[in-house]
Every structure is written in structure tokens, then in C-alpha cells.
Design an enzyme around this catalytic site. Structure first.
Site, PDB file in Angstrom:
ATOM      1  CD  GLU A   1      43.495  43.594  34.690  1.00 18.63           C
ATOM      2  OE1 GLU A   1      42.510  43.419  33.946  1.00 18.63           O
ATOM      3  OE2 GLU A   1      43.765  42.842  35.640  1.00 18.63           O
TER       4      GLU A   1
ATOM      5  CG  ASP B   1      46.126  45.789  39.931  1.00 13.84           C
ATOM      6  OD1 ASP B   1      46.767  45.411  38.920  1.00 13.84           O
ATOM      7  OD2 ASP B   1      44.879  45.777  39.962  1.00 13.84           O
TER       8      ASP B   1
HETATM    9 NI    NI Z   1      45.731  39.637  35.513  1.00 11.49          NI
END
Ligand code: NI
Length: 399
Positions: free
Chosen positions: A143, A85
Site C-alpha cells: 500500500e 506492508d
Molecule cells: Ni497506512
């Protein structure tokens, strides 16, 4: 790894590096925010199919992908993970691979993590089954944003039957070519909280009839500074930051409401609980002492990243074998968080930093900076290191 295998592996990764760079630049141009990585996931799945991967699961815990490559010899299931991401940042660096999406940017290097893992997929496919066990590659979404993408992937089977898990973060504060390893606590658990103080507003000239939320809030900010200095052992580490204090409208009105926002960073679950409970006690008692009511909304984020000691040593040995002792050193504690912590809570493993800074390439900005960039050659080290850790684990493995 014997010397010949190591040289062969290095040669293969060297040949794969240009493709890793091209992949990284594609992803860098087309970033997607956490939990929205639909196009990214589709593109990764297509690349894996192109590489000959036949065991691919898409839609794992959201936009996650699992690719499994099986060796012909019996052996362990070794899990290698990359995050996919990007961040809500407007890129400020000019380059041919600059983000084409306004306000969204790969400013943490997850584009390079993904591309290096694709390189690893290509490497294992090239072995045509001549290795022990299974390599399970996780392409993990989200994340950057709690509650994160790791837990949903785990709930969807990402660690089922896993024997070890390894992951890398490319890291620009460390020069390219250097590897950082640390056993035990490594990265912080990150929690956030909001405190609402409810008092009684009124005329600035007649305080006797009010309960001043600003005075209570000021006292509380001071009192919270004692949590780390007086309630945490000097041998442990914690950070408590109040980053926002909002109250009041005018010079002659006593504020009836005050809102504080803050974050807590810890490296030990016991310290984390202690800090949390002391914050709750102080919010209740300090606010009450000023005739106000304190309401705490405490949101637990990622737990601390705690590397398994045995696995950290295995990874250190793998890194020294690949890059030499001078390239490998002990990492300091990092007060940023990572949802890799959830994998490490369940399966022995290690999270490592691979240096990606390079002044000549202007790769000098910290992660999450609008001019962030990295030395793309660090994907070579990253891919080699993860392969080295996996193969060392497989070589040491007994059923
Ligand atoms: Ni990172």
C-alpha cells in the site's frame, strides 16, 4: 444485528483480542517493505490455515492473499481488506515488540490491520456457516509504494463478483474509541512530478551570453503557486507543493540546469486534471519566456478515496449501533493517499478511520514517525466495525 447477536459478537471479539495483539506484535517484530512481503504472506497463510480457513489463495497480484469464508445461507460477497506492508524507517521506540529488522518498521499500523482481519477470519470460522453470503478477506501488499498492491490484486480477481468492499485505517491522531466516517471524497489523490529546466550555463559576470536555469526555475516556482489560488475553484481543494529545488554549483557560475520536484493532492478527478494541465502549460510557457526549456515528468499516483454515499451511511449506522452516537463523528478531508481508492472506483464501499491514539500508552506520534505506536485495543473496534458493516450489508441485501 439484533441485540443478542451484537453481544455475542462483542464477546467473541473480546476473546480474540489477546491473539490479535500477539499476532500484531509478531508482525511488528518482523516487518517487510512494500513488494517484498514474502515472509509476512507465508505467515498469514499459515495463520489462516490454523484458523481453519480452507479457501485460501496465495500469490494474488504479488504477495497478496485472499481468504474466503462461505455462509450456508445465500447472500452477498462482502470484501474486507487489510494492508500488510511496512516502511523504510528505523524504529526509535523501545518495546518488547520492537522491529528486529534494521531500517524497516511498521510505522503506519498495517501490522494491526492484518491482525484485526485475522481476528475477523477467526470470528467467521467460529460461526460455522451461520451467516449470509461470502466474506472475502484481502491481505494486500504494497500500500505504501506506488503503483501499489491493490490494482494487481484486482486484476487477479480480488473483486470478481463482489457486492461491497470495506476497509479500515487505524489512526493515531484520533483517540482510541472514536470512529470517523465521511461520505464522498475522503482522502486525496496523490501525484508526483519532476521538472527539468534546461538553460545555458556560463560565467557569472557575463549573463548576456547565458540562459539562467535558476532564474527560470524561481519564476516557475512562483507561477505554480497560482495554480491553486487562480485555477482551482475556491469551493474545491488542492495542494501543490514544490519540495525540492536543485541547481548550481558555485557563486560565480550561471547554472545551465535546474530540477524541481513536487507533489499534488486533490479530491476530485476534474480538479486533478485541471491542476495537471495547468502545470504542463506553465512549465512550457514560463521556461520558454526565459529562454530555457522545461521538461515535465508527471507521475499519476493513487486516485482520491471517494466513499460511496449509501455505504458511508450504512457504516455510520453500524458504528453507532456498536459504539454509540458519541463515539462516531464526521471525518475531515485527509490529504494523505490510499490505494483503497482503486477498490472504491469499482465496487460500492467505504473506507473508515478508527481512532488508535492514547497518551497513556505514548501512542501520540503521527503515522510514518520513527516512534509511532498505537493503542492495540483499537483492533477490537476495527474488527467489530468491519463485521458490523458486512452484516448490515448482508441483512439489507436482496438478490
Ligand atoms: Ni497506512
Amino acid at each position: 444485528m439484533d441485540k443478542q447477536t451484537r453481544l455475542d459478537t462483542e464477546q467473541k471479539i473480546d476473546r480474540l483480542l489477546p491473539r490479535m495483539i500477539a499476532d500484531r506484535r509478531h508482525l511488528h517484530r518482523h516487518p517487510e517493505l512494500s513488494f517484498q512481503e514474502k515472509e509476512t504472506a507465508g505467515w498469514i497463510a499459515a495463520r489462516l490455515a490454523e484458523l481453519g480457513c480452507s479457501h485460501i489463495r496465495t500469490g494474488v497480484g504479488g504477495h497478496g492473499i485472499i481468504a474466503e469464508i462461505n455462509g450456508m445461507e445465500p447472500g452477498p460477497v462482502v470484501v474486507l481488506r487489510a494492508d500488510i506492508d511496512a516502511l523504510p524507517i528505523q524504529e526509535e521506540k523501545e518495546s518488547e515488540y520492537r522491529s528486529a529488522v534494521p531500517g524497516v518498521m511498521h510505522a503506519c499500523g498495517h501490522d494491526a490491520h492484518t491482525s484485526a482481519l485475522l481476528g475477523i477470519a477467526a470470528y467467521y470460522e467460529s460461526l460455522q456457516g451461520k451467516f449470509k453470503g461470502t466474506r472475502r478477506l484481502l491481505f494486500q501488499p504494497a500500500e505504501e509504494l506506488t503503483p501499489g498492491g491493490a490494482l494487481p490484486m484486482i486484476q487477479d480477481g480480488a473483486l470478481d463478483g463482489a457486492d461491497a468492499v470495506y476497509g479500515v485505517h487505524l489512526w493515531t491522531p484520533v483517540p482510541a474509541g472514536q470512529i470517523k466516517v465521511r461520505g464522498g471524497a475522503f482522502m486525496a489523490g496523490v501525484d508526483e512530478f519532476t521538472i527539468d529546466i534546461i538553460g545555458k550555463g556560463g560565467h557569472g559576470g557575463m549573463p548576456q551570453d547565458t540562459a539562467d536555469a535558476i532564474v527560470a526555475g524561481s519564476a516557475l516556482v512562483q507561477a505554480l503557486q497560482t495554480v491553486v489560488s487562480r485555477n482551482v475553484s475556491p469551493l474545491d481543494t488542492a495542494v501543490l507543493t514544490i519540495g525540492s529545488f536543485q541547481a548550481g554549483e558555485a557563486s560565480n557560475i550561471i547554472a545551465g540546469h535546474c530540477r524541481l520536484k513536487g507533489t499534488v493532492r486533490t479530491f476530485d478527478p476534474r480538479v486533478r486534471e485541471r491542476v495537471k494541465s495547468r502545470i504542463a502549460e506553465l512549465v512550457r510557457s514560463v521556461c520558454a519566456g526565459y529562454g530555457t526549456e522545461g521538461r515535465l515528468d508527471y507521475r499519476g499516483g493513487y486516485p482520491p478515496v471517494i466513499n460511496n454515499a449509501t455505504e458511508a451511511e450504512r457504516c455510520r449506522a453500524a458504528a453507532i449501533e456498536l459504539f454509540g452516537a458519541d463515539a462516531v463523528s464526521e471525518s475531515e478531508l485527509i490529504t494523505a493517499g490510499e490505494d483503497f481508492a482503486y477498490y472504491l472506483e469499482r465496487v460500492p464501499g467505504c473506507f473508515l478511520f478508527v481512532g488508535a491514539g492514547n497518551e497513556e500508552l505514548d501512542a501520540v506520534y503521527p503515522h510514518h514517525h520513527p516512534k509511532f505506536d498505537l493503542d492495540e485495543s483499537s483492533m477490537r473496534q476495527s474488527a467489530l466495525l468491519l463485521i458490523g458493516c458486512a452484516e448490515r450489508f448482508a441483512a439489507d441485501w436482496t438478490a
